[in-house]
Design an enzyme around this catalytic site. Structure first.
Site, short mmCIF file in Angstrom:
data_model
loop_
_atom_site.label_atom_id
_atom_site.label_comp_id
_atom_site.label_asym_id
_atom_site.label_seq_id
_atom_site.Cartn_x
_atom_site.Cartn_y
_atom_site.Cartn_z
N GLU A 170 0.85 -1.19 0.00
CA GLU A 170 0.00 0.00 0.00
C GLU A 170 0.88 1.25 0.00
O GLU A 170 2.12 1.15 0.08
CB GLU A 170 -0.92 0.00 1.23
CG GLU A 170 -0.18 0.04 2.55
CD GLU A 170 -1.03 0.57 3.70
OE1 GLU A 170 -1.69 1.61 3.53
OE2 GLU A 170 -1.00 -0.05 4.77
N LYS A 175 -4.53 -2.56 14.10
CA LYS A 175 -4.13 -1.54 15.05
C LYS A 175 -4.76 -1.74 16.41
O LYS A 175 -5.95 -1.97 16.55
CB LYS A 175 -4.49 -0.17 14.52
CG LYS A 175 -3.31 0.67 14.10
CD LYS A 175 -2.52 0.03 12.95
CE LYS A 175 -3.40 -0.26 11.75
NZ LYS A 175 -4.08 0.88 11.19
N1 PSU Z 1 -2.09 1.31 10.11
C1 PSU Z 1 -0.93 2.00 10.25
N2 PSU Z 1 -0.69 3.01 9.42
C2 PSU Z 1 -1.58 3.34 8.43
C3 PSU Z 1 -2.81 2.59 8.27
C4 PSU Z 1 -3.02 1.59 9.13
O1 PSU Z 1 -0.13 1.72 11.13
O2 PSU Z 1 -1.31 4.28 7.70
C5 PSU Z 1 -3.76 2.91 7.15
C6 PSU Z 1 -3.85 1.72 6.19
O3 PSU Z 1 -3.69 2.21 4.88
C7 PSU Z 1 -5.26 1.19 6.40
C8 PSU Z 1 -5.99 2.47 6.72
O4 PSU Z 1 -5.80 0.56 5.26
O5 PSU Z 1 -5.10 3.15 7.58
C9 PSU Z 1 -7.33 2.23 7.37
O6 PSU Z 1 -8.03 3.45 7.38
P1 PSU Z 1 -9.56 3.47 7.83
O7 PSU Z 1 -9.56 3.16 9.29
O8 PSU Z 1 -9.98 4.90 7.54
O9 PSU Z 1 -10.29 2.48 7.00
#
Ligand code: PSU
Ligand code: MN
Length: 305
Positions: free
Chosen positions: A26, A161
């Site tokens: 990503e 996370k």
């Molecule tokens: N975890 C990290 N750093 C990030 C992300 C997750 O440690 O930058 C990013 C990833 O790209 C993941 C996104 O797909 O956050 C999820 O965002 P949301 O919760 O808005 O779906």
């Protein structure tokens, strides 16, 4: 109407043609949404080197001048992506194209969608999105989960996370029919720590086992992907009590800032880095590199099947 919606980077097109293993990556984590400069550059360099050392080719995804790209070229193209300030989930790809967006950094959901489009079977990230702890009020569940369920791609992640509701995230994967496979572990990792206290659905030791799960699912017509949960290296693990306190503060902070929707994850990550005085950053780098290495091992095995 713009005609070019999607393209492969030159090296990736050649690798796919030659059936060389490829690992998709990503771009959100390598932008300011994920890591502060210069840790973002270091993370990208370490992940790409780990993938190459294991015999695969790294392919970062992003939107460039309205085109969804698998295999961002090194140099100027990569520099533009690292400086990107628009976060693109799967549902945003069409709009990014329609408006000719200059640069979009892709989340897990967008990257898995593009990996599937490119015929790339394995994808490495840091941590996926998931079910947020305040889901009862906000309904906030990352599209990452449904995208993983929808596309036949293996996602390698250090769990989700820790500021998420990991129990409910795992329940959601069960609902969606996604196997959650522990890499040398029977516990679901919590990103900064190796054990969330939740079990995985199965444990594997080798890339060949993962390749075999993927092949069996294809043969059986079971749609969708596999989540491989790879705990960060023991040496890089953060103290659970300290990280839990930092997360509680970070969530309160993000709420005070009024972070909403796609703004929540970057706000919380930034606040955790501040609360741990930057200790979360080396852990984040180490786990991203470890995931890249494991993803490459799986990609090599998938190419062998
Ligand atoms: N975890 C990290 N750093 C990030 C992300 C997750 O440690 O930058 C990013 C990833 O790209 C993941 C996104 O797909 O956050 C999820 O965002 P949301 O919760 O808005 O779906
Ligand atoms: Mn969300």
């Amino acid at each position: 109407m713009r005609t070019n919606v999607f393209r492969l980077g030159d090296e990736i097109a050649a690798a796919i043609e030659a059936q060389t293993p490829v690992v998709a990556m990503e771009s959100t984590i390598y932008s300011a949404f994920g890591l502060p400069d210069p840790a973002n550059r270091e993370a990208l360099a370490r992940c790409e080197a780990a993938i190459r050392a294991a015999g695969a080719v790294p392919a970062m995804t992003a939107v460039i001048d309205g085109v969804s790209v698998v295999g961002v070229a090194s140099g100027n193209e990569t520099e533009r992506v690292l400086a990107g300030t628009t976060k693109i989930a799967a549902r945003d790809l069409g709009h990014a194209h329609a408006t000719g967006l200059d640069i979009g950094v892709t989340t897990v959901s967008a990257s898995v969608t593009l990996a599937a489009r490119a015929g790339v079977a394995v994808f490495a990230t840091g941590g996926i999105g998931g079910v947020h702890r305040d889901v009862a009020q906000t309904g906030d569940i990352s599209h990452d989960l449904l995208a993983i369920a929808r596309h036949r791609v293996v996602t390698v992640s250090a769990g989700a996370k820790a500021f998420l509701d990991l129990g409910r995230t795992l329940e959601e994967f069960e609902t969606l029919g996604v196997p959650v496979v522990g890499w040398n572990t029977d516990r679901f990792p919590a990103f900064y720590t190796r054990d969330s206290g939740h079990p995985v659905t199965m444990t594997v030791q080798t890339g060949a086992e993962v390749a075999s799960i993927l092949a069996a699912n294809r043969e059986l017509g079971h749609p969708g992907g596999v989540l491989v949960a790879n705990p960060l290296p023991e040496a890089d693990e953060l103290d659970a009590v300290r990280i839990d306190a930092a997360i509680a503060d970070a969530l309160a902070d993000a709420e005070r800032q009024g972070a909403r929707g796609p703004g929540v994850t970057p706000a919380v990550l930034g606040a955790i880095a501040a609360a741990t005085e930057g200790d979360s950053v080396p852990a984040n780098l180490a786990l991203a590199e470890s995931n890249a290495r494991v993803a490459a091992e799986i990609a090599v095995a998938v190419a062998d099947v």
